[in-house]
Design a protein around this motif. Structure first.
Motif, short mmCIF file in Angstrom:
data_model
loop_
_atom_site.label_atom_id
_atom_site.label_comp_id
_atom_site.label_asym_id
_atom_site.label_seq_id
_atom_site.Cartn_x
_atom_site.Cartn_y
_atom_site.Cartn_z
N GLY A 159 112.75 -14.67 58.96
CA GLY A 159 114.21 -14.56 58.90
C GLY A 159 114.76 -16.17 59.53
N LEU A 160 116.12 -15.89 60.02
CA LEU A 160 116.74 -17.16 60.21
C LEU A 160 117.10 -16.84 61.74
N VAL A 161 116.68 -17.90 62.63
CA VAL A 161 117.04 -17.81 64.00
C VAL A 161 117.31 -18.91 64.60
N GLN A 162 118.31 -19.03 65.68
CA GLN A 162 118.74 -20.22 66.03
C GLN A 162 117.57 -20.80 67.27
N ALA A 163 117.48 -21.80 67.43
CA ALA A 163 116.70 -22.45 68.43
C ALA A 163 116.64 -21.95 69.71
N GLY A 164 115.61 -21.61 70.47
CA GLY A 164 115.34 -20.96 71.74
C GLY A 164 115.36 -19.24 71.46
N GLY A 165 115.66 -18.85 70.28
CA GLY A 165 115.60 -17.16 69.79
C GLY A 165 113.93 -16.83 69.88
N SER A 166 113.92 -15.52 69.22
CA SER A 166 112.73 -14.77 69.18
C SER A 166 112.61 -14.19 67.80
N LEU A 167 111.40 -14.08 67.39
CA LEU A 167 111.19 -13.22 66.05
C LEU A 167 110.01 -12.71 66.25
N ARG A 168 109.55 -11.54 65.65
CA ARG A 168 108.34 -10.73 65.77
C ARG A 168 107.87 -10.57 64.31
N LEU A 169 106.98 -11.34 63.85
CA LEU A 169 106.37 -10.90 62.58
C LEU A 169 105.25 -9.79 62.60
N SER A 170 105.16 -9.16 61.60
CA SER A 170 104.22 -8.10 61.46
C SER A 170 103.21 -8.34 60.29
N CYS A 171 101.99 -7.82 60.47
CA CYS A 171 101.07 -7.91 59.32
C CYS A 171 100.34 -6.65 58.95
N ALA A 172 100.90 -5.86 58.04
CA ALA A 172 100.34 -4.64 57.63
C ALA A 172 99.04 -4.85 57.01
N ALA A 173 98.11 -4.11 57.48
CA ALA A 173 96.91 -4.23 56.78
C ALA A 173 96.51 -2.81 56.12
N SER A 174 95.93 -2.64 54.83
CA SER A 174 95.61 -1.57 54.08
C SER A 174 94.15 -1.72 53.46
N GLY A 175 93.55 -0.87 53.12
CA GLY A 175 92.36 -0.79 52.47
C GLY A 175 91.27 -0.85 53.53
N ARG A 176 91.39 -1.52 54.77
CA ARG A 176 90.29 -1.50 55.65
C ARG A 176 91.12 -1.66 56.98
N THR A 177 90.64 -1.23 57.99
CA THR A 177 91.12 -1.59 59.35
C THR A 177 91.11 -3.12 59.83
N PHE A 178 92.16 -3.70 60.25
CA PHE A 178 92.13 -4.86 60.72
C PHE A 178 90.96 -5.17 61.65
#
Length: 122
Positions: free
Chosen positions: A10-29
């Protein structure tokens, strides 16, 4: 084989935070070495963070060390990238990837998600 789907950009201001997710399927990560990469316009895809199979070791690009954290949730079969103190130069498309070998080289990774856009405004 494993399928990967990123979310959380997404869009965030400098100094801010984000958490990205990576959902796996088919096999366990946890069967793979996992990595996060990013690609800014006009630049090559670059390593950001990695986690070895089983999650016992993590490693980071110097540019994000101390600001970003990679982690995994076995119960949800999801890998995360917590990004704090974001800077405009962190703006890029972020990709999750899985490999049979621990590596910072994109070509070593066999499986990729579609990417999620992160934009940091100044």
């Amino acid at each position: 084989q494993v399928q990967l789907v990123e979310s959380g950009g997404g869009l965030v201001q400098a100094g801010g935070s984000l958490r990205l997710s990576c959902a796996a399927s088919g096999r366990t990560f946890s069967m793979y070495n996992m990595g996060w990469f990013r690609q800014a316009p006009g630049k090559q895809r670059a390593f950001v963070a990695g986690m070895n199979r089983g999650g016992g070791r993590t490693y980071y690009a110097d540019s994000v060390k101390g600001r970003f954290t990679i982690s995994g949730d076995n119960a949800n079969n999801t890998v995360y990238l917590q990004m704090n103190s974001l800077k405009p130069e962190d703006t890029a498309i972020y990709y999750c990837a899985a490999s049979s070998a621990a590596s910072i080289i994109p070509g070593s990774y066999n499986y990729w998600g579609q990417g999620t856009q992160v934009t940091v405004s100044s």
